[in-house]
Design an enzyme around this catalytic site. Sequence first.
Site, mmCIF file in Angstrom:
data_model
loop_
_atom_site.group_PDB
_atom_site.id
_atom_site.type_symbol
_atom_site.label_atom_id
_atom_site.label_comp_id
_atom_site.label_asym_id
_atom_site.label_seq_id
_atom_site.Cartn_x
_atom_site.Cartn_y
_atom_site.Cartn_z
ATOM 1 N N HIS A 161 -31.141 48.443 -27.488
ATOM 2 C CA HIS A 161 -32.125 47.169 -27.580
ATOM 3 C C HIS A 161 -33.424 47.442 -26.650
ATOM 4 C CE1 HIS A 161 -28.124 44.919 -27.866
ATOM 5 N NE2 HIS A 161 -28.740 44.441 -29.031
ATOM 6 N N CYS A 248 -26.451 41.632 -20.868
ATOM 7 C CA CYS A 248 -25.830 41.467 -21.838
ATOM 8 C C CYS A 248 -24.789 40.511 -21.698
ATOM 9 C CB CYS A 248 -25.290 42.571 -22.502
ATOM 10 S SG CYS A 248 -25.817 44.253 -22.112
HETATM 11 C C1 CIR Z 1 -22.742 46.061 -29.158
HETATM 12 O O1 CIR Z 1 -22.811 47.362 -29.647
HETATM 13 O O2 CIR Z 1 -23.265 45.050 -29.919
HETATM 14 C C2 CIR Z 1 -22.159 45.836 -27.644
HETATM 15 N N1 CIR Z 1 -21.041 46.954 -27.563
HETATM 16 C C3 CIR Z 1 -23.072 46.257 -26.673
HETATM 17 C C4 CIR Z 1 -24.047 45.060 -26.655
HETATM 18 C C5 CIR Z 1 -24.922 44.939 -25.310
HETATM 19 N N2 CIR Z 1 -25.917 43.838 -25.515
HETATM 20 C C6 CIR Z 1 -27.048 43.795 -24.685
HETATM 21 O O3 CIR Z 1 -27.336 44.976 -24.294
HETATM 22 N N3 CIR Z 1 -27.593 42.839 -25.036
#
Ligand code: CIR
Length: 253
Positions: A161, A248
Amino acid sequence: MKFSHAVIRKPGRNFSLGLTTRSLGIPDYELMLNQHDAYVQTLASLGLDITVLDPLPDYPDAYFVEDTAVVTPRVAVITRPGAESRQGEEDSIEPVLSRFRRTIRIQPPGTVDGGDVLMVGEHFFVGISKRTNQNGASQLGAILDRFGYSWTAIPVRTGLHLKSSLSLVSPDTLLITAALAEHEAFRDFHKIMLDQDEELAANTLWINQALVVPAGFPHTHSKLEKLGLRLIDLDMSEARKMDGGLSCMSLRF
Ligand code: CIR
């Protein structure tokens, strides 16, 4: 901006079945719960009123709640996550956020992950990434325009991201990777550059005069000390194995 609330979701027992691009080993559930608990306690100690949601058994990544919404002072945009296995997580976030804000949803074929959106006062940087597509960014941008905000699209070439590579650490200072620092959209910011071997420290949380940082990145820590903020280190080892960082795991507003 002074934050008063956070929405957080407890990781489920099956959280290690979530998506990841990392090969850092299988995460440990008990350790994850301890680290998550420390995260909740830290945000509470910074004055946030916390709503903790239960795990969603069908969605092992659902504790990464940041990706399901973009909460601004005037409107909460409910996203449509870019990973198919995560589409649907947002349905359970909308009723929670609608207690606090008017909500508007991103519609197909648009996809947006909140991890791609950085709010800097009244301006938003929106990453176009593997998760946030052009259509989703345009829908989000139109909503932001409508509510009196401005926005800039930023191509995300490395990392999951946009906020895997930068975070806001004062009103006009970014903690940022060398690659992203060159983007002209960031030209007016002061920049704290991450060492190449500490780029995993890019994702921090600046909340009410404190900066929460991932533990284990000594060079970044000493660079950030110069800001004069209270620094709080949190061990993020288990979320990191699942491609997650500090931002996150909560929606803050
Ligand atoms: C994913 O791949 O969607 C999750 N395992 C990790 C998401 C991390 N989210 C973020 O950085 N906002």
